[in-house]
Design an enzyme around this catalytic site. Structure first.
Site, PDB file in Angstrom:
ATOM      1  N   THR A  22     -39.676  26.968 -10.693  1.00  9.28           N
ATOM      2  CA  THR A  22     -39.971  25.598 -10.278  1.00  9.28           C
ATOM      3  C   THR A  22     -40.147  24.833 -11.583  1.00  9.28           C
ATOM      4  O   THR A  22     -40.643  25.408 -12.570  1.00  9.28           O
ATOM      5  CB  THR A  22     -41.258  25.497  -9.421  1.00  9.28           C
ATOM      6  OG1 THR A  22     -42.368  25.895 -10.221  1.00  9.28           O
ATOM      7  CG2 THR A  22     -41.182  26.370  -8.172  1.00  9.28           C
ATOM      8  N   HIS A  23     -39.716  23.608 -11.632  1.00  6.95           N
ATOM      9  CA  HIS A  23     -39.736  22.820 -12.889  1.00  6.95           C
ATOM     10  C   HIS A  23     -38.932  23.504 -13.999  1.00  6.95           C
ATOM     11  O   HIS A  23     -39.197  23.290 -15.172  1.00  6.95           O
ATOM     12  CB  HIS A  23     -41.165  22.585 -13.392  1.00  6.95           C
ATOM     13  CG  HIS A  23     -42.110  22.131 -12.330  1.00  6.95           C
ATOM     14  ND1 HIS A  23     -42.365  20.816 -12.071  1.00  6.95           N
ATOM     15  CD2 HIS A  23     -42.856  22.841 -11.451  1.00  6.95           C
ATOM     16  CE1 HIS A  23     -43.234  20.720 -11.081  1.00  6.95           C
ATOM     17  NE2 HIS A  23     -43.547  21.930 -10.673  1.00  6.95           N
ATOM     18  N   TYR A  35      -9.453  -6.732  12.511  1.00  4.88           N
ATOM     19  CA  TYR A  35      -8.809  -6.246  11.292  1.00  4.88           C
ATOM     20  C   TYR A  35      -8.862  -7.288  10.179  1.00  4.88           C
ATOM     21  O   TYR A  35      -8.696  -8.485  10.417  1.00  4.88           O
ATOM     22  CB  TYR A  35      -7.339  -5.870  11.559  1.00  4.88           C
ATOM     23  CG  TYR A  35      -6.653  -5.343  10.307  1.00  4.88           C
ATOM     24  CD1 TYR A  35      -6.756  -4.007   9.954  1.00  4.88           C
ATOM     25  CD2 TYR A  35      -5.956  -6.197   9.452  1.00  4.88           C
ATOM     26  CE1 TYR A  35      -6.174  -3.518   8.786  1.00  4.88           C
ATOM     27  CE2 TYR A  35      -5.361  -5.720   8.281  1.00  4.88           C
ATOM     28  CZ  TYR A  35      -5.480  -4.376   7.963  1.00  4.88           C
ATOM     29  OH  TYR A  35      -4.913  -3.903   6.805  1.00  4.88           O
ATOM     30  N   GLN A  55      -7.508  -2.032   4.187  1.00  3.81           N
ATOM     31  CA  GLN A  55      -6.513  -1.210   3.501  1.00  3.81           C
ATOM     32  C   GLN A  55      -7.159  -0.404   2.373  1.00  3.81           C
ATOM     33  O   GLN A  55      -6.623   0.621   1.953  1.00  3.81           O
ATOM     34  CB  GLN A  55      -5.409  -2.130   2.937  1.00  3.81           C
ATOM     35  CG  GLN A  55      -4.276  -1.422   2.247  1.00  3.81           C
ATOM     36  CD  GLN A  55      -3.093  -2.350   2.032  1.00  3.81           C
ATOM     37  OE1 GLN A  55      -2.410  -2.742   2.971  1.00  3.81           O
ATOM     38  NE2 GLN A  55      -2.854  -2.731   0.794  1.00  3.81           N
ATOM     39  N   ASN A 113      -2.068  -2.720  13.044  1.00  3.57           N
ATOM     40  CA  ASN A 113      -3.523  -2.528  12.980  1.00  3.57           C
ATOM     41  C   ASN A 113      -3.978  -1.298  13.761  1.00  3.57           C
ATOM     42  O   ASN A 113      -4.806  -0.528  13.285  1.00  3.57           O
ATOM     43  CB  ASN A 113      -4.247  -3.779  13.489  1.00  3.57           C
ATOM     44  CG  ASN A 113      -3.958  -4.987  12.625  1.00  3.57           C
ATOM     45  OD1 ASN A 113      -3.338  -4.857  11.558  1.00  3.57           O
ATOM     46  ND2 ASN A 113      -4.384  -6.157  13.056  1.00  3.57           N
ATOM     47  N   SER A 134       0.821  -1.212   0.000  1.00  5.27           N
ATOM     48  CA  SER A 134       0.000   0.000   0.000  1.00  5.27           C
ATOM     49  C   SER A 134       0.855   1.263   0.000  1.00  5.27           C
ATOM     50  O   SER A 134       0.339   2.367   0.023  1.00  5.27           O
ATOM     51  CB  SER A 134      -0.926   0.006   1.222  1.00  5.27           C
ATOM     52  OG  SER A 134      -0.173  -0.205   2.411  1.00  5.27           O
ATOM     53  N   GLU A 149     -18.308  22.861 -14.566  1.00  2.00           N
ATOM     54  CA  GLU A 149     -18.616  21.588 -15.233  1.00  2.00           C
ATOM     55  C   GLU A 149     -17.830  20.436 -14.611  1.00  2.00           C
ATOM     56  O   GLU A 149     -18.357  19.350 -14.384  1.00  2.00           O
ATOM     57  CB  GLU A 149     -18.286  21.680 -16.723  1.00  2.00           C
ATOM     58  CG  GLU A 149     -19.242  22.550 -17.508  1.00  2.00           C
ATOM     59  CD  GLU A 149     -18.779  22.681 -18.956  1.00  2.00           C
ATOM     60  OE1 GLU A 149     -19.350  22.018 -19.817  1.00  2.00           O
ATOM     61  OE2 GLU A 149     -17.829  23.448 -19.200  1.00  2.00           O
ATOM     62  N   SER A 155     -11.847  27.316 -26.549  1.00  2.93           N
ATOM     63  CA  SER A 155     -11.955  26.168 -27.443  1.00  2.93           C
ATOM     64  C   SER A 155     -10.803  26.219 -28.434  1.00  2.93           C
ATOM     65  O   SER A 155     -10.391  27.293 -28.873  1.00  2.93           O
ATOM     66  CB  SER A 155     -13.289  26.238 -28.183  1.00  2.93           C
ATOM     67  OG  SER A 155     -13.193  25.593 -29.444  1.00  2.93           O
ATOM     68  N   LYS A 159      -8.286   3.764   2.166  1.00  2.00           N
ATOM     69  CA  LYS A 159      -7.462   4.964   2.054  1.00  2.00           C
ATOM     70  C   LYS A 159      -7.634   5.777   0.785  1.00  2.00           C
ATOM     71  O   LYS A 159      -7.868   6.988   0.830  1.00  2.00           O
ATOM     72  CB  LYS A 159      -5.988   4.591   2.213  1.00  2.00           C
ATOM     73  CG  LYS A 159      -5.684   4.215   3.632  1.00  2.00           C
ATOM     74  CD  LYS A 159      -4.312   3.646   3.806  1.00  2.00           C
ATOM     75  CE  LYS A 159      -4.274   2.918   5.127  1.00  2.00           C
ATOM     76  NZ  LYS A 159      -5.231   1.768   5.175  1.00  2.00           N
ATOM     77  N   LYS A 196     -15.334  31.057 -28.208  1.00  3.27           N
ATOM     78  CA  LYS A 196     -15.818  30.359 -27.015  1.00  3.27           C
ATOM     79  C   LYS A 196     -15.134  30.762 -25.719  1.00  3.27           C
ATOM     80  O   LYS A 196     -13.945  31.021 -25.682  1.00  3.27           O
ATOM     81  CB  LYS A 196     -15.622  28.846 -27.194  1.00  3.27           C
ATOM     82  CG  LYS A 196     -16.460  28.266 -28.303  1.00  3.27           C
ATOM     83  CD  LYS A 196     -17.865  27.975 -27.845  1.00  3.27           C
ATOM     84  CE  LYS A 196     -17.847  26.702 -27.039  1.00  3.27           C
ATOM     85  NZ  LYS A 196     -19.164  26.343 -26.564  1.00  3.27           N
ATOM     86  N   ASN A 252     -15.627  28.928 -22.062  1.00  2.00           N
ATOM     87  CA  ASN A 252     -16.365  27.816 -21.460  1.00  2.00           C
ATOM     88  C   ASN A 252     -16.256  27.770 -19.936  1.00  2.00           C
ATOM     89  O   ASN A 252     -15.179  28.004 -19.383  1.00  2.00           O
ATOM     90  CB  ASN A 252     -15.853  26.487 -22.030  1.00  2.00           C
ATOM     91  CG  ASN A 252     -16.132  26.347 -23.522  1.00  2.00           C
ATOM     92  OD1 ASN A 252     -17.140  26.862 -24.017  1.00  2.00           O
ATOM     93  ND2 ASN A 252     -15.241  25.674 -24.228  1.00  2.00           N
TER      94      ASN A 252
HETATM   95  N1  ARG Z   1      -1.236  -1.345   5.130  1.00  2.00           N
HETATM   96  C1  ARG Z   1      -2.170  -1.828   6.088  1.00  2.00           C
HETATM   97  C2  ARG Z   1      -3.512  -1.089   5.947  1.00  2.00           C
HETATM   98  O1  ARG Z   1      -3.503  -0.110   5.328  1.00  2.00           O
HETATM   99  C3  ARG Z   1      -1.655  -1.592   7.469  1.00  2.00           C
HETATM  100  C4  ARG Z   1      -2.125  -2.596   8.461  1.00  2.00           C
HETATM  101  C5  ARG Z   1      -1.650  -3.944   8.047  1.00  2.00           C
HETATM  102  N2  ARG Z   1      -1.881  -4.911   9.043  1.00  2.00           N
HETATM  103  C6  ARG Z   1      -1.757  -6.203   8.778  1.00  2.00           C
HETATM  104  N3  ARG Z   1      -1.926  -7.020   9.725  1.00  2.00           N
HETATM  105  N4  ARG Z   1      -1.509  -6.617   7.566  1.00  2.00           N
HETATM  106  O2  ARG Z   1      -4.519  -1.524   6.421  1.00  2.00           O
END
Ligand code: ARG
Length: 459
Positions: A154-155, A316, A321, A109, A22, A289, A276, A324, A282, A284
């Site tokens: 309205t509408h 956990y 993961q 964790n 990660s 948007e 454009s 994020k 143009k 824009n």
């Molecule tokens: N990279 C993991 C996460 O974002 C961190 C925790 C990992 N814990 C584990 N027991 N693999 O959740």
């Protein structure tokens, strides 16, 4: 060599390594991860779990890593999997074996839970600050355009005239509720999970309170399994962000409409528009948007995280993961949108003449004519029907209600007197709606003062 490599006899398959890593995205937690480790290391020393000297060595090492990180000098590696193990490896390179004592009484964790709490708490503060600025821009435009009357819809059909300020302030109050939702979610982000260990707590005599105080959390989790499994606060933030984006998206739609030649009510600043490559004429409204277009991805992140969590047993699971990227992307979408919107609103010009000309073939005073009859004792339903006929008549002769001769009114109802022409003026129609929360200038000024008070309150 993996930090968890002890019970393994084979190298990790490279696909597995890439798939489970990660670091590519949780590198954004580097600052929070080091702050959290600093608090943990100090606490371990204070509690005598490691010696004061070891604690100091670790704290110094982490502080040096933090400056290096801020200077862009740290290199993270995919084979160290995530930010936590990258920081630990870097610390080891810097201070040697004593770095191995940092992870005492802690698991990744509860560590990752802490990092996300720190991130979310700060991101919410930034979003609220962005919202306050946009609210300020709305108040300012509302104040400088108090004399501008626009058709209200309205509408998307002409309904009744309103002050442009009234329309703009409607967004102020939506954003006020967005602030409230984020503040509320922020309270749940402000909760300290460390000490939960992997799931069951720790056998070391740590002080969770010391970490809580050092990192300035107002609460701590009372259940270790909850602490490492909870992502509710992130869902709340994503929900609040989705509603906020929905508001910006509706506002975007109106800015796009209003700046079209067909409406022509506003001119967006050149600095906030694009051109454009083919059509030289143009200009824009790309920013609103794109805000409208990006709203969907924030909704997507909300649904994705709800879905990640729905089948997870305690505590956990690696699925977590996945919390994020969506949260990061939500703030990456939201914060610039708020800033750009503030600029857009601050710099837009109202084309008062164009707005005024909107009323030449307009029937948005028809309710007032029916109200006039109702005041004179004609049942409102009858008055409604009768005015409907007069509207048809005016359409047939290519005029509006004020353009009908008095004899026509007299024919329609004996209740009409010459003063009907007074109630038909657009300013009178607006001024008549003096109810609290209504669009009459006096009511809108009161509303504006309330809005300003809200902004002063938070300064
Ligand atoms: N990279 C993991 C996460 O974002 C961190 C925790 C990992 N814990 C584990 N027991 N693999 O959740």
């Amino acid at each position: 060599m993996k930090l968890w490599g002890g019970r393994f006899t084979e190298d990790t398959n490279v696909l597995v390594e890439n798939y489970t890593a990660s670091i590519e995205f949780d590198v954004r937690l580097a600052e929070m991860d080091i702050q959290g480790s600093l608090a943990h290391a100090r606490m371990l020393g204070q509690c005598g779990i490691i010696t004061e000297q070891e604690s100091e060595q670790i704290v110094n090492g982490l502080s040096a890593l933090l400056s290096d990180y801020r200077a862009g000098k740290l290199e993270f590696r995919v084979d160290d999997e995530d930010i936590h193990m990258n920081v630990e490896r870097l610390l080891h390179e810097r201070i040697g074996a004593v770095s191995g004592k940092l992870h005492t009484g802690r698991s990744r964790n509860d560590q990752v839970a802490l990092d996300m709490h720190l991130y979310a708490r700060e991101a919410v503060v930034q979003a609220i600050a962005g919202l306050r600025k946009l609210q300020g821009a709305l108040v300012q435009q509302a104040e400088s355009n108090l004399d501008v009357i626009i058709p209200g819809y309205t509408h998307l059909q002409r309904a009744q005239p309103v002050l442009l300020s009234h329309h703009l302030l409607a967004y102020f109050w939506m954003l006020e509720r967005d602030v409230g939702r984020l503040q509320d979610a922020g309270k749940r982000a402000d909760m300290m999970p460390l000490g939960a260990g992997a799931l069951a707590g720790t056998s070391f005599p740590i002080s969770r309170q010391a970490v809580q105080e050092e990192l300035d959390f107002s609460q701590l989790y009372e259940n270790s399994m909850d602490a490492v499994s909870d992502r509710d606060y992130l869902i709340e933030i994503l929900a609040a962000a989705s509603i906020l984006m929905m508001h910006l998206s509706r506002f975007s739609e109106e800015l796009v409409l209003w700046s079209s030649e067909e409406f022509g009510w506003i001119e967006l600043a050149d600095a906030y528009c694009t051109g454009s490559s083919m059509m030289p004429q143009k200009k824009n409204p790309d920013v609103p948007e794109l805000v409208r277009g990006k709203t969907g991805r924030v909704y997507g992140h909300l649904i994705a995280l709800l879905t990640v969590l729905k089948g997870l047993p305690l505590a956990y699971n690696k699925d977590l993961q996945e919390d994020k990227e969506g949260v990061f992307d939500t703030f990456d979408t939201l914060l610039p949108a708020l800033e750009l919107f503030t600029g857009l609103v601050n710099t837009l010009q109202v084309r008062a003449n164009r707005v005024a000309s909107a009323f030449t073939h307009d029937f948005s005073n028809a309710t007032d004519l029916a109200d006039y009859l109702a005041v004179k004792g004609v049942p409102f339903r009858e008055a409604h029907e009768l005015v409907g006929k007069l509207v048809l008549r005016a359409i047939a002769q290519g005029s509006n209600l004020a353009g009908l001769e008095f004899s026509i009114y007299q024919e329609a109802s004996a209740a009409f007197a010459k003063d009907i022409y007074d109630v038909l003026g657009i300013s009178q129609v607006v001024a008549a709606r003096g109810v609290r929360g209504g669009t009459a200038p006096e009511a809108v000024k009161q509303q504006l003062n309330l809005a300003k008070d809200r902004l002063l309150m938070v300064q």
